[in-house]
Enzyme design. Structure first.
Site, PDB file in Angstrom:
ATOM      1  CE  LYS A   1      -0.327  -0.231   5.054  1.00  0.00           C
ATOM      2  NZ  LYS A   1      -1.128  -0.770   6.180  1.00  0.00           N
TER       3      LYS A   1
ATOM      4  CG  HIS B   1      -4.108  -4.807  10.826  1.00  0.00           C
ATOM      5  ND1 HIS B   1      -2.943  -5.445  10.464  1.00  0.00           N
ATOM      6  CD2 HIS B   1      -3.824  -3.485  10.847  1.00  0.00           C
ATOM      7  CE1 HIS B   1      -1.991  -4.529  10.283  1.00  0.00           C
ATOM      8  NE2 HIS B   1      -2.498  -3.332  10.511  1.00  0.00           N
TER       9      HIS B   1
ATOM     10  NE  ARG C   1      -3.017  -8.384   6.505  1.00  0.00           N
ATOM     11  CZ  ARG C   1      -3.683  -8.830   7.570  1.00  0.00           C
ATOM     12  NH1 ARG C   1      -4.263 -10.015   7.550  1.00  0.00           N
ATOM     13  NH2 ARG C   1      -3.795  -8.098   8.654  1.00  0.00           N
TER      14      ARG C   1
ATOM     15  CB  CYS D   1      14.005  25.901   3.431  1.00  0.00           C
ATOM     16  SG  CYS D   1      15.218  26.827   4.379  1.00  0.00           S
ATOM     17  CG  MET D   2       8.789  23.848   0.061  1.00  0.00           C
ATOM     18  SD  MET D   2       7.652  24.898  -0.873  1.00  0.00           S
ATOM     19  CE  MET D   2       6.727  25.680   0.440  1.00  0.00           C
TER      20      MET D   2
HETATM   21  C1  LIG Z   1      -0.403  -1.910   6.716  1.00  0.00           C
HETATM   22  C2  LIG Z   1      -1.009  -3.225   6.980  1.00  0.00           C
HETATM   23  C3  LIG Z   1      -0.198  -4.367   7.156  1.00  0.00           C
HETATM   24  C4  LIG Z   1       1.309  -4.304   7.279  1.00  0.00           C
HETATM   25  O1  LIG Z   1       1.677  -3.833   8.537  1.00  0.00           O
HETATM   26  P1  LIG Z   1       3.241  -3.698   8.959  1.00  0.00           P
HETATM   27  O2  LIG Z   1       3.216  -3.258  10.362  1.00  0.00           O
HETATM   28  O3  LIG Z   1       3.822  -2.670   8.041  1.00  0.00           O
HETATM   29  O4  LIG Z   1       3.833  -5.034   8.755  1.00  0.00           O
HETATM   30  C5  LIG Z   1      -0.825  -5.602   7.263  1.00  0.00           C
HETATM   31  N1  LIG Z   1      -2.173  -5.696   7.224  1.00  0.00           N
HETATM   32  C6  LIG Z   1      -2.981  -4.626   7.085  1.00  0.00           C
HETATM   33  C7  LIG Z   1      -4.447  -4.802   7.078  1.00  0.00           C
HETATM   34  C8  LIG Z   1      -2.423  -3.352   6.967  1.00  0.00           C
HETATM   35  O5  LIG Z   1      -3.232  -2.295   6.856  1.00  0.00           O
END
Ligand SMILES: *Cc1c(COP(=O)(O)O)cnc(C)c1O
Length: 391
Positions: free
Chosen positions: A35, A165, A221, A311-312
């Protein structure tokens, strides 16, 4: 070819190494999370690298992110789990993108899109087991579960997975981790009682993949660990290698006298005659302004402090009275692997009270990504170009 003035160099061989490290810690298949353009590393290039390193599937937040991977030639299994009301489930189904579903409302929309397309949507139910973010809420569970059973019976959907998660994955011993695993298993059992068991179950993020193999289930994941950052810095680096090195060209070197203030508002004044170097990196590129007078860079293996406001577009570093041997055109490493005592994204994060996830995913603006250590062509035989592109 000269390097870009501000370069985010992405080492894809480090990605492959990190996938190996993760795989060595779990029996589950890997679904690297790409992502936010692979946490700022470039999703298409990282996708090719993780797939050739043996990952099974790829996870992203949005359908748009998944479709961008498809356009980039990635035909690995993809899952997207975060949808606005404008999300195009039809396009996801057409592109063979698995859809994460977090509410009965989303399920209804997916079923309608599947009917319209005349195809079966591949669905992963995302269960809220305690994070209270997205995921099916407890009071919507029965309705969602029954909807999944009905939609499966009419073949609008196939239940590919059930996922959740973790809240405190970075605290491996916290009881909430096991509790979330149990809640996930209960949701799966509830679906099985209706005859709609998922093909796969997953909950582990990077931290759990590395520290809680018992939570791995069928798939893990990992996100941040793929990019070589420790998901739990207190527990060590797990042998991961940071993937991104941010470096800038020294644009000018000049002498300034004692008493001379530097950059906006003169927040730093030279205590004695010194030499300063100008770097083309600023907060519009993702260098936090809060790091002013705090960060350091490495030039030719030596450490030099930033002085004055970031700065920017620009920042200044103090080379000391003798100029440190630094010349225009030398490169300053802002952060990288940390080898030889070099600065790291974690150092930046800790200095301003955040996590390195925010630092690396925030690199943008004029930073140009370049890729080294490209993998062999991805397993499906398509070649994914691994060329420099805008950051
Ligand atoms: C971002 C995310 C992950 C990965 O998490 P990390 O801490 O970067 O390993 C896994 N599952 C979901 C649903 C996420 O949103």
């Amino acid at each position: 070819m000269n390097s870009p003035a501000l370069e985010a160099r992405i080492d894809l061989s480090a990605v492959a190494h990190n996938i190996e490290v993760l795989q060595a810690h779990t029996t589950a298949a890997l679904m690297p999370v790409l992502k936010a353009d692979a946490y700022g590393h470039g999703a298409v290039q990282v996708a090719a690298a993780v797939m050739s390193a043996g990952a099974a599937e790829i996870g992203v937040a949005t359908i748009d992110e998944a479709l961008a991977l498809r356009r980039g030639g990635i035909d690995a299994p993809l899952l997207a789990w975060l949808h606005g009301s404008s999300a195009d489930f039809g396009a996801a189904i057409e592109a063979d993108v698995q859809i994460g579903v977090s509410s009965p409302r989303e399920l209804t929309a997916v079923v309608e899109a599947a009917r319209t397309a005349g195809r079966t949507a591949s669905v992963t139910v995302k269960v809220d087991t305690g994070l209270a973010r997205n995921g099916v809420a407890a009071d919507e569970w029965d309705e969602l579960r029954d909807g999944v059973a009905t939609a499966s019976a009419e073949q609008s959907i196939v239940l590919r997975g059930v996922m959740s998660h973790l809240v405190r994955g970075d605290e491996p011993g916290h009881p909430l981790n096991s509790l979330q695993g149990e809640r996930l298993d209960e949701a799966v059992a509830d679906l099985r009682r209706l005859g709609v068991g998922p093909e796969i179950v997953h909950i582990a993020n990077s931290a759990a993949t590395l520290t809680r193999p018992d939570l791995s289930r069928d798939l893990a994941r990992p996100g941040i660990a793929v990019y070589g950052r420790s998901p739990a810095p207190d527990l060590g680096d797990f042998g991961l290698i940071p993937v991104m090195t941010l470096s800038a060209e020294v644009l000018s070197v000049k002498k300034i006298p004692a008493g001379q203030g530097v950059s906006y508002s003169h927040t730093w004044t030279a205590p004695s005659d010194t030499t300063v170097a100008l770097l083309p990196a600023g907060y519009a590129d993702g260098v936090p302004r809060l790091l002013s007078n705090t960060l350091r860079v490495h030039i030719n293996g030596r450490s030099f402090p930033n002085v004055g406001r970031v700065c920017m577009d620009q920042m200044v570093v103090d080379l000391g009275a003798d100029g440190g041997g630094v010349e225009v055109g030398d490169r300053a490493v802002l952060f990288g692997t940390g080898e030889h005592g070099g600065p790291t994204a974690l150092e930046w994060a800790e200095a301003i009270g955040t996590i390195d996830y925010e630092i690396v995913s925030g690199i943008r603006g004029r930073a140009v990504r370049t890729y080294v250590g490209a993998p062999a062509p991805i397993p499906n035989g398509r070649h994914t170009p691994v060329a420099a592109g805008p950051g």
